[in-house]
Structure formats: C-alpha cells, structure tokens
Design a protein around this motif. Sequence first.
Motif, PDB file in Angstrom:
ATOM      1  N   GLY A 145       0.797  -1.216   0.000  1.00  0.00           N
ATOM      2  CA  GLY A 145       0.000   0.000   0.000  1.00  0.00           C
ATOM      3  C   GLY A 145       0.829   1.265   0.000  1.00  0.00           C
ATOM      4  N   LEU A 146       2.007   1.218  -0.632  1.00  0.00           N
ATOM      5  CA  LEU A 146       2.911   2.359  -0.672  1.00  0.00           C
ATOM      6  C   LEU A 146       2.898   2.991  -2.060  1.00  0.00           C
ATOM      7  N   ALA A 147       2.779   4.300  -2.127  1.00  0.00           N
ATOM      8  CA  ALA A 147       2.904   5.009  -3.395  1.00  0.00           C
ATOM      9  C   ALA A 147       4.381   5.124  -3.745  1.00  0.00           C
ATOM     10  N   VAL A 148       4.729   4.796  -4.984  1.00  0.00           N
ATOM     11  CA  VAL A 148       6.122   4.882  -5.431  1.00  0.00           C
ATOM     12  C   VAL A 148       6.376   6.284  -5.973  1.00  0.00           C
ATOM     13  N   VAL A 149       7.309   6.992  -5.337  1.00  0.00           N
ATOM     14  CA  VAL A 149       7.663   8.351  -5.736  1.00  0.00           C
ATOM     15  C   VAL A 149       9.128   8.344  -6.170  1.00  0.00           C
ATOM     16  N   CYS A 169       4.569   6.035   1.545  1.00  0.00           N
ATOM     17  CA  CYS A 169       5.206   6.030   0.233  1.00  0.00           C
ATOM     18  C   CYS A 169       6.591   5.408   0.278  1.00  0.00           C
ATOM     19  N   LEU A 170       7.074   5.107  -0.911  1.00  0.00           N
ATOM     20  CA  LEU A 170       8.427   4.602  -1.100  1.00  0.00           C
ATOM     21  C   LEU A 170       9.135   5.574  -2.031  1.00  0.00           C
ATOM     22  N   LEU A 171      10.178   6.207  -1.529  1.00  0.00           N
ATOM     23  CA  LEU A 171      10.990   7.123  -2.334  1.00  0.00           C
ATOM     24  C   LEU A 171      12.039   6.305  -3.071  1.00  0.00           C
ATOM     25  N   LEU A 172      12.075   6.454  -4.381  1.00  0.00           N
ATOM     26  CA  LEU A 172      12.949   5.639  -5.216  1.00  0.00           C
ATOM     27  C   LEU A 172      14.023   6.514  -5.860  1.00  0.00           C
ATOM     28  N   PHE A 173      15.286   6.133  -5.637  1.00  0.00           N
ATOM     29  CA  PHE A 173      16.429   6.915  -6.118  1.00  0.00           C
ATOM     30  C   PHE A 173      17.261   6.104  -7.090  1.00  0.00           C
ATOM     31  N   GLY A 174      17.861   6.805  -8.044  1.00  0.00           N
ATOM     32  CA  GLY A 174      18.747   6.163  -8.992  1.00  0.00           C
ATOM     33  C   GLY A 174      20.197   6.271  -8.571  1.00  0.00           C
ATOM     34  N   GLN A 175      21.088   5.933  -9.474  1.00  0.00           N
ATOM     35  CA  GLN A 175      22.507   5.942  -9.192  1.00  0.00           C
ATOM     36  C   GLN A 175      23.106   7.330  -9.412  1.00  0.00           C
ATOM     37  N   GLU A 176      24.261   7.524  -8.851  1.00  0.00           N
ATOM     38  CA  GLU A 176      24.945   8.816  -8.941  1.00  0.00           C
ATOM     39  C   GLU A 176      25.212   9.201 -10.392  1.00  0.00           C
ATOM     40  N   SER A 177      25.656   8.260 -11.196  1.00  0.00           N
ATOM     41  CA  SER A 177      26.104   8.598 -12.549  1.00  0.00           C
ATOM     42  C   SER A 177      24.965   8.721 -13.550  1.00  0.00           C
ATOM     43  N   ALA A 182      14.953   3.531 -16.775  1.00  0.00           N
ATOM     44  CA  ALA A 182      13.646   3.716 -17.406  1.00  0.00           C
ATOM     45  C   ALA A 182      12.584   2.907 -16.676  1.00  0.00           C
ATOM     46  N   ALA A 183      12.932   1.712 -16.211  1.00  0.00           N
ATOM     47  CA  ALA A 183      11.972   0.874 -15.492  1.00  0.00           C
ATOM     48  C   ALA A 183      11.516   1.542 -14.203  1.00  0.00           C
ATOM     49  N   ALA A 184      12.438   2.230 -13.525  1.00  0.00           N
ATOM     50  CA  ALA A 184      12.080   2.919 -12.293  1.00  0.00           C
ATOM     51  C   ALA A 184      11.146   4.083 -12.563  1.00  0.00           C
ATOM     52  N   ARG A 185      11.433   4.835 -13.600  1.00  0.00           N
ATOM     53  CA  ARG A 185      10.562   5.974 -13.939  1.00  0.00           C
ATOM     54  C   ARG A 185       9.160   5.504 -14.337  1.00  0.00           C
ATOM     55  N   GLU A 186       9.111   4.393 -15.054  1.00  0.00           N
ATOM     56  CA  GLU A 186       7.821   3.871 -15.493  1.00  0.00           C
ATOM     57  C   GLU A 186       7.013   3.298 -14.332  1.00  0.00           C
ATOM     58  N   GLY A 187       7.694   2.772 -13.327  1.00  0.00           N
ATOM     59  CA  GLY A 187       7.001   2.166 -12.191  1.00  0.00           C
ATOM     60  C   GLY A 187       6.544   3.160 -11.143  1.00  0.00           C
ATOM     61  N   ALA A 188       6.932   4.414 -11.266  1.00  0.00           N
ATOM     62  CA  ALA A 188       6.595   5.415 -10.252  1.00  0.00           C
ATOM     63  C   ALA A 188       5.248   6.068 -10.554  1.00  0.00           C
ATOM     64  N   GLU A 189       4.491   6.332  -9.503  1.00  0.00           N
ATOM     65  CA  GLU A 189       3.237   7.072  -9.646  1.00  0.00           C
ATOM     66  C   GLU A 189       3.495   8.564  -9.816  1.00  0.00           C
ATOM     67  N   LEU A 190       4.611   9.009  -9.278  1.00  0.00           N
ATOM     68  CA  LEU A 190       4.949  10.432  -9.285  1.00  0.00           C
ATOM     69  C   LEU A 190       6.455  10.562  -9.341  1.00  0.00           C
ATOM     70  N   THR A 191       6.955  11.520 -10.096  1.00  0.00           N
ATOM     71  CA  THR A 191       8.386  11.820 -10.115  1.00  0.00           C
ATOM     72  C   THR A 191       8.584  13.253  -9.650  1.00  0.00           C
ATOM     73  N   VAL A 192       9.443  13.424  -8.655  1.00  0.00           N
ATOM     74  CA  VAL A 192       9.712  14.754  -8.120  1.00  0.00           C
ATOM     75  C   VAL A 192      11.175  15.107  -8.351  1.00  0.00           C
TER      76      VAL A 192
END
Length: 227
Positions: A145-149, A169-177, A182-192
């Motif tokens: 029941g967590l929104a992926v941000v 919610c679950l805050l999702l972060f990518g790598q430094e470089s 693309a899979a992470a961006r597609e799986g998120a309900e919201l991108t901030v």
Amino acid sequence: MSDPEDPHAPGPTAPGPTEWSAAGQQVGVGPHAQPWPDDPRYDPELLAAGDARNVVDHYRYWRREAIVADLDRRRHPLHVAIENFGHDLNIGTVVRTANAFAVSAVHIVGRRRWNRRGAMVTDRYQHLYHHDTVGDVVRFAVDAGLAVVAVDNTPGSVPIETVTLPRHCLLLFGQESSGLTAAAREGAELTVSIAQFGSTRSINAGVAAGIAMHAWIRQHADLTDAW
C-alpha cells in the motif's frame, strides 16, 4: 530505571555524553556506575566495559535487539529504495540518513553487495531488503500500500518543494552517474525533482536522498517525537 514504555524516558546516568569529541576522537561513555539498572534492555558487557557505539544517549548500554525493537515502535510509514546496478557508493549514506529519520526500511535494488562504510554501523539497526529488479520493489510497494515516488531531475517531474508527498510512500532513487533507470521511472506514480540553481547538472545521490526524506519528515512527522 527508565520506563520501557516511554520512548523519551532518560537513559542511565554515566560520564561522557557524546560519541565524538571536537577533535573527532571517539569517546562514548565509560562503564556504568554500580548498581546496574535492573532492566533486560541493558547489555551486561556494555555496562561493564562502556559504550562507544554510534547511538543516541537514550540507547546507551542497550542491547542491539532492544534498540531495534524500540525503533520499530517509532518508525515512520516511509520506505526508501535505491538502485544499485553499478556498486553505488552512496548507499551507506542513504542507510545512515534513513536510520536518522526512522524510516521503516531501505530497499536495495540490483547488486546485493554495497559499501557499508558510509552507514557508520547504522545498518545494524535499520531494516534492509534486497530486490533483484525494479519490478520487484514496485510490486512490494503495491502489496504494502505504498505510493512509489521517484526522485530525479527529469522532464515532467514536479518540484518536491511544491508537492505534498504521500504519507505512505516509497521514495525511489537512482545511481549517482546515470540517475533512475527507465523501469524505475515507469514504475513510479509520481516523479519529483529538487530545485537547483548552480552549474552542476545533478546533486550527489546521497544528498538528494537526505533532502527528499527530510521533505517527507517536514510534512508528516510528529516533531515532538524527535530526540
């Protein structure tokens, strides 16, 4: 003796209030004065030898299991995930910051191995989970029941300074470089995104995670529970 039901009850009296001196030397606290507290949360070895761990004074001399159990009563409904497809060196910093903000869990996506030095041993007190793919962590979030941000400075993102983050919610972060996959961006309900004003194209991933977590804290945490 401290009240085990009161998260703000004072810890035992002992010399030395902090882990680090101004010169950066580890100081901690020495052996506890007799008589020792009659409380199962305390570790006899630490009471006898002293406690130089990286913990707040409230948890001085406590067993690790007792600290984790007490933190579990205080944790926030916030999860953090970071992609680790290239041995990201920021994961330790993310774990340490998540511990400071009493995040429910940190999820590492991709490689299992990560550099724990930056965690400053806080990984002993923080729930950590591994997921092979972004799809796995997104499914976990949906089931919980967590929104992926997602947090990334990409076209179409919403400034985090202007948005109300979901409480669960679950805050999702990518790598430094490379940032988020693309899979992470597609799986998120919201991108901030995080507002930037200088010449650099990106903020350090560990710093960005701290900023985003604190944005959630400002919106949802009960500050009377802070140490």
